[in-house]
Scaffold this motif. Structure first.
Motif, mmCIF file in Angstrom:
data_model
loop_
_atom_site.group_PDB
_atom_site.id
_atom_site.type_symbol
_atom_site.label_atom_id
_atom_site.label_comp_id
_atom_site.label_asym_id
_atom_site.label_seq_id
_atom_site.Cartn_x
_atom_site.Cartn_y
_atom_site.Cartn_z
ATOM 1 N N LEU A 38 45.282 8.026 30.096
ATOM 2 C CA LEU A 38 45.106 6.605 29.795
ATOM 3 C C LEU A 38 45.975 6.243 28.603
ATOM 4 N N THR A 39 46.546 5.047 28.659
ATOM 5 C CA THR A 39 47.354 4.565 27.553
ATOM 6 C C THR A 39 46.896 3.161 27.161
ATOM 7 N N ALA A 40 47.248 2.777 25.943
ATOM 8 C CA ALA A 40 46.927 1.431 25.464
ATOM 9 C C ALA A 40 47.615 0.403 26.366
ATOM 10 N N PRO A 41 47.075 -0.807 26.417
ATOM 11 C CA PRO A 41 47.694 -1.853 27.243
ATOM 12 C C PRO A 41 49.161 -2.045 26.878
ATOM 13 N N ASP A 42 49.960 -2.272 27.905
ATOM 14 C CA ASP A 42 51.400 -2.430 27.720
ATOM 15 C C ASP A 42 51.831 -3.735 28.391
ATOM 16 N N LYS A 43 52.413 -4.615 27.632
ATOM 17 C CA LYS A 43 52.857 -5.913 28.166
ATOM 18 C C LYS A 43 53.856 -5.757 29.311
ATOM 19 N N GLN A 44 54.547 -4.626 29.375
ATOM 20 C CA GLN A 44 55.529 -4.403 30.438
ATOM 21 C C GLN A 44 54.889 -4.236 31.815
ATOM 22 N N TRP A 45 53.621 -3.851 31.887
ATOM 23 C CA TRP A 45 52.986 -3.583 33.172
ATOM 24 C C TRP A 45 53.077 -4.769 34.117
ATOM 25 N N ALA A 99 46.350 -4.418 35.722
ATOM 26 C CA ALA A 99 46.293 -5.863 35.983
ATOM 27 C C ALA A 99 45.121 -6.517 35.257
ATOM 28 N N ILE A 100 44.375 -5.735 34.473
ATOM 29 C CA ILE A 100 43.250 -6.265 33.697
ATOM 30 C C ILE A 100 43.702 -6.384 32.251
ATOM 31 N N GLU A 101 43.635 -7.571 31.753
ATOM 32 C CA GLU A 101 44.165 -7.896 30.426
ATOM 33 C C GLU A 101 43.476 -7.092 29.317
ATOM 34 N N GLY A 102 44.289 -6.386 28.521
ATOM 35 C CA GLY A 102 43.822 -5.808 27.268
ATOM 36 C C GLY A 102 43.026 -4.521 27.343
ATOM 37 N N ILE A 103 43.059 -3.793 28.467
ATOM 38 C CA ILE A 103 42.304 -2.538 28.501
ATOM 39 C C ILE A 103 43.242 -1.347 28.704
ATOM 40 N N TRP A 104 42.783 -0.208 28.230
ATOM 41 C CA TRP A 104 43.503 1.038 28.451
ATOM 42 C C TRP A 104 43.505 1.338 29.942
ATOM 43 N N ALA A 105 44.592 1.961 30.400
ATOM 44 C CA ALA A 105 44.720 2.251 31.828
ATOM 45 C C ALA A 105 45.648 3.428 32.041
ATOM 46 N N LYS A 106 45.559 4.011 33.226
ATOM 47 C CA LYS A 106 46.596 4.945 33.636
ATOM 48 C C LYS A 106 47.856 4.086 33.786
ATOM 49 N N PRO A 107 48.985 4.516 33.269
ATOM 50 C CA PRO A 107 50.200 3.694 33.366
ATOM 51 C C PRO A 107 50.823 3.769 34.763
ATOM 52 N N ILE A 108 50.009 3.436 35.739
ATOM 53 C CA ILE A 108 50.406 3.426 37.149
ATOM 54 C C ILE A 108 50.135 2.024 37.672
ATOM 55 N N ILE A 109 51.134 1.396 38.218
ATOM 56 C CA ILE A 109 50.998 0.035 38.723
ATOM 57 C C ILE A 109 50.481 0.094 40.156
ATOM 58 N N ASP A 110 49.288 -0.452 40.369
ATOM 59 C CA ASP A 110 48.706 -0.531 41.712
ATOM 60 C C ASP A 110 49.054 -1.879 42.321
ATOM 61 N N LEU A 111 49.567 -1.821 43.534
ATOM 62 C CA LEU A 111 49.900 -3.029 44.286
ATOM 63 C C LEU A 111 49.187 -2.967 45.625
ATOM 64 N N LEU A 112 48.709 -4.102 46.082
ATOM 65 C CA LEU A 112 48.018 -4.186 47.366
ATOM 66 C C LEU A 112 48.710 -5.241 48.211
ATOM 67 N N ALA A 113 49.168 -4.826 49.383
ATOM 68 C CA ALA A 113 49.815 -5.758 50.314
ATOM 69 C C ALA A 113 48.890 -5.990 51.489
ATOM 70 N N GLU A 114 48.876 -7.237 51.948
ATOM 71 C CA GLU A 114 48.078 -7.596 53.105
ATOM 72 C C GLU A 114 49.002 -7.983 54.255
ATOM 73 N N THR A 115 48.611 -7.576 55.445
ATOM 74 C CA THR A 115 49.331 -7.953 56.656
ATOM 75 C C THR A 115 48.311 -8.391 57.695
ATOM 76 N N ASP A 116 48.704 -9.288 58.570
ATOM 77 C CA ASP A 116 47.745 -9.878 59.508
ATOM 78 C C ASP A 116 47.425 -8.987 60.705
ATOM 79 N N SER A 117 48.136 -7.875 60.861
ATOM 80 C CA SER A 117 47.863 -6.987 61.993
ATOM 81 C C SER A 117 48.301 -5.573 61.659
ATOM 82 N N ASN A 118 47.480 -4.593 62.052
ATOM 83 C CA ASN A 118 47.905 -3.220 61.801
ATOM 84 C C ASN A 118 49.043 -2.809 62.740
ATOM 85 N N LEU A 119 49.438 -3.704 63.637
ATOM 86 C CA LEU A 119 50.626 -3.452 64.456
ATOM 87 C C LEU A 119 51.886 -3.396 63.592
ATOM 88 N N HIS A 120 51.830 -4.002 62.394
ATOM 89 C CA HIS A 120 52.963 -3.987 61.466
ATOM 90 C C HIS A 120 53.039 -2.675 60.675
#
Length: 180
Positions: free
Chosen positions: A14-21, A50-71
């Motif tokens: 875990l690291t201190a919050p980083d504005k670069q995230w 993505a939560i303001e001001g808290i310590w975190a693993k310096p790993i950026i989590d992204l979630l993508a949505e698609t309208d069909s698992n056919l994609h």
């Protein structure tokens, strides 16, 4: 390489919050939109970075949505060609990562979650903590208390936080459905 060897190479840190995230997330989202085009209906920055001001693993989590698992097959192919690694796959979800090297973490590390539209409880949790700083600080304290115990056990670390996450996600979702 065994799971234990991987956890030694990639410990829970875990690291201190980083504005670069937020900028790293925004930059990667632009790249992903270009790479994936209209097959994704939305891409969100989630997780502790993505939560303001808290310590975190310096790993950026992204979630993508698609309208069909056919994609899924097309998106998976594009991500693999762009340097992402597929970590887990089910019929309705695929998880990828980028930034894990034979020598350890790269400067920027990403986890990318592909889901069907609407399968995004993490957004409720993120938004709730961003509007309830006291709960965000409780979450930070929990994470910091677990970090050393589970330094080389990522699954244990995640499981130890699960009840907290489920509890506040349920509260966040109930407030959305109660809104006029």
């Amino acid at each position: 390489m065994t799971l234990q060897e991987l956890w030694q190479l990639f410990p829970v840190i875990l690291t201190a919050p980083d504005k670069q995230w937020n900028q790293w997330a925004a930059d990667e989202i632009v790249c992903l939109h270009t790479l994936l085009g209209p097959s994704c209906t939305a891409i969100h920055h989630i997780g502790s970075t993505a939560i303001e001001g808290i310590w975190a693993k310096p790993i950026i989590d992204l979630l993508a949505e698609t309208d069909s698992n056919l994609h899924f097959a097309d998106i998976k192919c594009r991500l693999l060609n762009a340097g992402y690694l597929c970590m887990h796959e089910t019929e309705n979800r695929i998880s990828f990562n980028k930034g894990y090297t034979p020598a350890g973490f790269a400067d920027k590390v990403f986890h990318f979650h592909l889901r069907l539209t609407g399968d995004h409880d993490e957004i409720y949790f993120r938004d709730y903590l961003n509007t309830h700083n006291d709960i965000a600080k409780e979450y930070e304290a929990l994470k910091r208390s677990l970090c050393k115990t589970y330094e080389h056990d990522r699954d244990g670390y995640t499981n130890a936080k699960s009840e907290f996450v489920r509890h506040y996600t349920a509260i966040a979702k109930s407030r959305i459905t109660e809104a006029p």
